[in-house]
Design a protein around this motif. Structure first.
Motif, PDB file in Angstrom:
ATOM      1  N   UNK A  69      -2.800   3.081   6.950  1.00 15.53           N
ATOM      2  CA  UNK A  69      -2.957   1.793   7.758  1.00 15.53           C
ATOM      3  C   UNK A  69      -4.116   1.124   7.448  1.00 15.53           C
ATOM      4  N   UNK A  70      -5.159   1.848   6.950  1.00 17.41           N
ATOM      5  CA  UNK A  70      -6.537   0.906   6.419  1.00 17.41           C
ATOM      6  C   UNK A  70      -6.360   0.191   5.249  1.00 17.41           C
ATOM      7  N   UNK A  71      -5.324   0.570   4.578  1.00 20.48           N
ATOM      8  CA  UNK A  71      -5.263  -0.037   3.241  1.00 20.48           C
ATOM      9  C   UNK A  71      -6.067   0.851   2.215  1.00 20.48           C
ATOM     10  N   UNK A  72      -6.397   1.999   2.378  1.00 23.45           N
ATOM     11  CA  UNK A  72      -7.203   3.043   1.672  1.00 23.45           C
ATOM     12  C   UNK A  72      -6.289   3.759   0.772  1.00 23.45           C
ATOM     13  N   UNK A  73      -5.380   2.970  -0.040  1.00 26.69           N
ATOM     14  CA  UNK A  73      -4.386   3.785  -0.706  1.00 26.69           C
ATOM     15  C   UNK A  73      -5.069   4.721  -1.721  1.00 26.69           C
TER      16      UNK A  73
END
Length: 144
Positions: A69-73
């Motif tokens: 969700x935080x975009x920390x793929x």
């Protein structure tokens, strides 16, 4: 559907799975235990294991969802790779405590393979950049 979207869907599903297992162990410990692969399950004070199992599974799934969700793929991929060890240990526990080989390999072993595969997909992704309102992989973006 592109690979990034497929990886996102698989990651969400793999994060929701341990959350559902954790909730099941929390609210229906004996029912959840029957599907794990070891029989008989702890009773009395040893039944506290159910709460430990519930907490572990909830923690794993929620961490993956928060990172995603935080975009920390990339961080999600690293965490997913580390999480692979959990079904491996579950598989070993079933194999070494009287459970069936089919359950150990078919449930826990297969889960480890799937989690590892999604981790590899996440770690192979390239960052996206905005170019003229479109998101492109960094390698394809030409900034003039």
């Amino acid at each position: 559907m592109n690979l990034r979207r497929i990886t996102t869907i698989l990651t969400v599903l793999l994060a929701l799975a341990p959350i559902s297992f954790g909730l099941n162990f929390l609210f229906n410990p004996l029912g959840a235990a029957s599907g794990f692969g070891i029989d008989p399950w702890p009773t009395g004070n040893a039944g506290g294991y159910y709460l430990v199992k519930a907490g572990r599974d909830l923690f794993l799934g929620l961490n993956l969802l928060v990172l995603l969700a935080l975009g920390q793929r990339r961080a999600t991929g690293i965490a997913m790779a580390l999480v692979t060890i959990v079904p491996v240990f579950d598989m070993v526990a079933v194999l070494t405590h009287g459970g069936s080989v089919a359950t150990a390999l078919g449930i826990h072993g297969l889960t480890a393979v799937i989690v590892a595969a999604v981790a590899v997909l996440l770690l192979r992704e390239r960052p996206l950049v905005q170019v003229n309102g479109a998101e492109l992989p960094k390698s394809e973006a030409r900034i003039n």
